[in-house]
Design a protein around this motif. Sequence first.
Motif, PDB file in Angstrom:
ATOM      1  N   ARG A  15      57.111  35.163  54.555  1.00 62.43           N
ATOM      2  CA  ARG A  15      57.048  33.837  54.265  1.00 62.43           C
ATOM      3  C   ARG A  15      55.543  33.605  53.670  1.00 62.43           C
ATOM      4  O   ARG A  15      54.794  34.427  54.279  1.00 62.43           O
ATOM      5  CB  ARG A  15      56.774  33.199  56.005  1.00 62.43           C
ATOM      6  N   VAL A  16      55.541  33.043  52.606  1.00 62.72           N
ATOM      7  CA  VAL A  16      54.256  32.789  52.259  1.00 62.72           C
ATOM      8  C   VAL A  16      53.469  31.269  52.428  1.00 62.72           C
ATOM      9  O   VAL A  16      54.175  30.472  52.329  1.00 62.72           O
ATOM     10  CB  VAL A  16      54.271  33.022  50.660  1.00 62.72           C
ATOM     11  N   SER A  17      52.108  31.501  52.781  1.00 64.67           N
ATOM     12  CA  SER A  17      51.777  30.038  53.033  1.00 64.67           C
ATOM     13  C   SER A  17      50.144  30.042  52.588  1.00 64.67           C
ATOM     14  O   SER A  17      49.585  31.138  52.183  1.00 64.67           O
ATOM     15  CB  SER A  17      51.504  29.931  54.635  1.00 64.67           C
ATOM     16  N   GLY A  18      49.475  28.858  52.234  1.00 65.09           N
ATOM     17  CA  GLY A  18      48.387  28.727  51.963  1.00 65.09           C
ATOM     18  C   GLY A  18      47.490  28.928  53.057  1.00 65.09           C
ATOM     19  O   GLY A  18      47.833  28.769  54.390  1.00 65.09           O
ATOM     20  N   THR A  19      46.255  29.547  53.196  1.00 64.14           N
ATOM     21  CA  THR A  19      45.425  29.873  53.953  1.00 64.14           C
ATOM     22  C   THR A  19      44.140  29.854  53.594  1.00 64.14           C
ATOM     23  O   THR A  19      43.569  30.015  52.409  1.00 64.14           O
ATOM     24  CB  THR A  19      45.657  31.035  55.052  1.00 64.14           C
ATOM     25  N   GLU A  20      42.941  29.675  54.514  1.00 65.20           N
ATOM     26  CA  GLU A  20      41.671  30.057  54.105  1.00 65.20           C
ATOM     27  C   GLU A  20      41.064  31.245  55.113  1.00 65.20           C
ATOM     28  O   GLU A  20      41.757  31.448  56.044  1.00 65.20           O
ATOM     29  CB  GLU A  20      40.794  28.709  54.342  1.00 65.20           C
ATOM     30  N   VAL A  21      40.157  31.815  54.462  1.00 64.25           N
ATOM     31  CA  VAL A  21      39.450  33.016  55.094  1.00 64.25           C
ATOM     32  C   VAL A  21      38.020  32.601  55.705  1.00 64.25           C
ATOM     33  O   VAL A  21      37.351  31.794  54.993  1.00 64.25           O
ATOM     34  CB  VAL A  21      39.722  34.337  54.606  1.00 64.25           C
ATOM     35  N   ASP A  22      37.550  33.232  56.685  1.00 67.74           N
ATOM     36  CA  ASP A  22      36.171  33.023  57.176  1.00 67.74           C
ATOM     37  C   ASP A  22      35.543  34.496  57.414  1.00 67.74           C
ATOM     38  O   ASP A  22      36.384  35.036  58.316  1.00 67.74           O
ATOM     39  CB  ASP A  22      36.194  31.906  58.376  1.00 67.74           C
ATOM     40  N   PHE A  23      34.429  34.551  57.029  1.00 67.41           N
ATOM     41  CA  PHE A  23      33.496  35.997  57.257  1.00 67.41           C
ATOM     42  C   PHE A  23      32.832  35.659  58.280  1.00 67.41           C
ATOM     43  O   PHE A  23      31.816  34.693  58.040  1.00 67.41           O
ATOM     44  CB  PHE A  23      33.252  36.344  56.102  1.00 67.41           C
ATOM     45  N   HIS A  24      32.731  36.173  59.369  1.00 66.36           N
ATOM     46  CA  HIS A  24      31.932  35.961  60.594  1.00 66.36           C
ATOM     47  C   HIS A  24      31.506  37.271  61.271  1.00 66.36           C
ATOM     48  O   HIS A  24      32.546  38.028  61.982  1.00 66.36           O
ATOM     49  CB  HIS A  24      32.564  34.919  61.594  1.00 66.36           C
ATOM     50  N   GLY A  25      30.096  37.761  61.320  1.00 60.95           N
ATOM     51  CA  GLY A  25      29.947  38.823  61.763  1.00 60.95           C
ATOM     52  C   GLY A  25      30.436  39.888  61.124  1.00 60.95           C
ATOM     53  O   GLY A  25      30.607  39.805  60.097  1.00 60.95           O
ATOM     54  N   PRO A  26      30.910  40.945  61.855  1.00 61.40           N
ATOM     55  CA  PRO A  26      31.452  42.145  61.288  1.00 61.40           C
ATOM     56  C   PRO A  26      33.100  41.960  60.804  1.00 61.40           C
ATOM     57  O   PRO A  26      33.783  42.932  60.253  1.00 61.40           O
ATOM     58  CB  PRO A  26      31.624  43.188  62.340  1.00 61.40           C
ATOM     59  N   ASP A  27      33.496  40.711  61.073  1.00 59.48           N
ATOM     60  CA  ASP A  27      35.043  40.418  60.722  1.00 59.48           C
ATOM     61  C   ASP A  27      35.378  39.354  59.923  1.00 59.48           C
ATOM     62  O   ASP A  27      34.711  38.676  59.380  1.00 59.48           O
ATOM     63  CB  ASP A  27      35.697  40.425  62.469  1.00 59.48           C
ATOM     64  N   LEU A  46      35.452  34.404  47.635  1.00 60.36           N
ATOM     65  CA  LEU A  46      34.727  33.354  47.641  1.00 60.36           C
ATOM     66  C   LEU A  46      34.667  32.484  46.655  1.00 60.36           C
ATOM     67  O   LEU A  46      34.195  31.507  46.602  1.00 60.36           O
ATOM     68  CB  LEU A  46      33.137  33.917  48.176  1.00 60.36           C
ATOM     69  N   ALA A  47      35.566  32.991  45.595  1.00 53.89           N
ATOM     70  CA  ALA A  47      35.777  31.957  44.427  1.00 53.89           C
ATOM     71  C   ALA A  47      36.123  30.978  44.675  1.00 53.89           C
ATOM     72  O   ALA A  47      36.259  29.710  43.873  1.00 53.89           O
ATOM     73  CB  ALA A  47      36.184  33.117  43.520  1.00 53.89           C
ATOM     74  N   ASP A  48      37.356  30.769  45.589  1.00 50.77           N
ATOM     75  CA  ASP A  48      38.050  29.679  45.771  1.00 50.77           C
ATOM     76  C   ASP A  48      38.171  29.558  47.342  1.00 50.77           C
ATOM     77  O   ASP A  48      38.212  30.434  47.979  1.00 50.77           O
ATOM     78  CB  ASP A  48      39.412  29.696  45.270  1.00 50.77           C
ATOM     79  N   LYS A  49      38.864  28.489  47.670  1.00 53.46           N
ATOM     80  CA  LYS A  49      38.835  28.062  49.216  1.00 53.46           C
ATOM     81  C   LYS A  49      40.317  28.416  49.826  1.00 53.46           C
ATOM     82  O   LYS A  49      40.347  28.956  50.889  1.00 53.46           O
ATOM     83  CB  LYS A  49      38.421  26.666  49.792  1.00 53.46           C
ATOM     84  N   SER A  50      41.076  28.381  49.078  1.00 53.18           N
ATOM     85  CA  SER A  50      42.615  28.569  49.424  1.00 53.18           C
ATOM     86  C   SER A  50      43.118  29.928  48.928  1.00 53.18           C
ATOM     87  O   SER A  50      43.039  30.294  47.637  1.00 53.18           O
ATOM     88  CB  SER A  50      43.509  27.453  49.060  1.00 53.18           C
ATOM     89  N   HIS A  51      43.742  30.929  49.702  1.00 54.86           N
ATOM     90  CA  HIS A  51      44.607  31.990  49.372  1.00 54.86           C
ATOM     91  C   HIS A  51      46.080  32.103  49.897  1.00 54.86           C
ATOM     92  O   HIS A  51      46.481  30.930  50.323  1.00 54.86           O
ATOM     93  CB  HIS A  51      43.521  33.342  49.898  1.00 54.86           C
TER      94      HIS A  51
END
Length: 161
Positions: free
Chosen positions: A40-52, A23-28
């Motif tokens: 392959r390495v790419s930028g991405t965002e993650v989303d926590f939703h429910g149990p997943d 949560l400290a930054d948007k891009s990982h």
Amino acid sequence: MATWQRFTTEAPELAEKVLARFLADKSHMLATLRADGSPRVSGTEVDFHGPDIFVGSMLDAVKAKDLQRDGRFAIHAYPGVEDGGDAKIAGVAVEITDWEELKSVVGEDAEPSHLFRLDLTEVVLTWVDTDTLWVERWAPDRPRVRFARPGNGPVIRTELS
């Protein structure tokens, strides 16, 4: 493999620290496997939703094609934040292909895209405290372990309950 919820239930203190890093930054940084097996390495965002935990992608992006072909992944939380350690997760991404399920995660105004639920096989947090390097690892159905390397000396392994 395990859900994010299982991880947080089995290792709540570690999960809190890893969540803070994500949560400290948007891009990982997401690592996937190309068709020839090379990384392959790419930028991405993650989303926590429910149990997943989820990762999305623009329609037909190469990282989505990688995950469709071979769902194995690793994500390194944005490493630019000095405090809180260095968090990484690994596992298998499963694409959500049901449009209604996709909309329940990303919202009713969802546009055509890819969405992957991340099933976890490992979570690792690494940090330095004074002169000691610490590594804590959780994996489903395995003992949680912490490694310490004080003063760049021999590694000390401890199983945690």
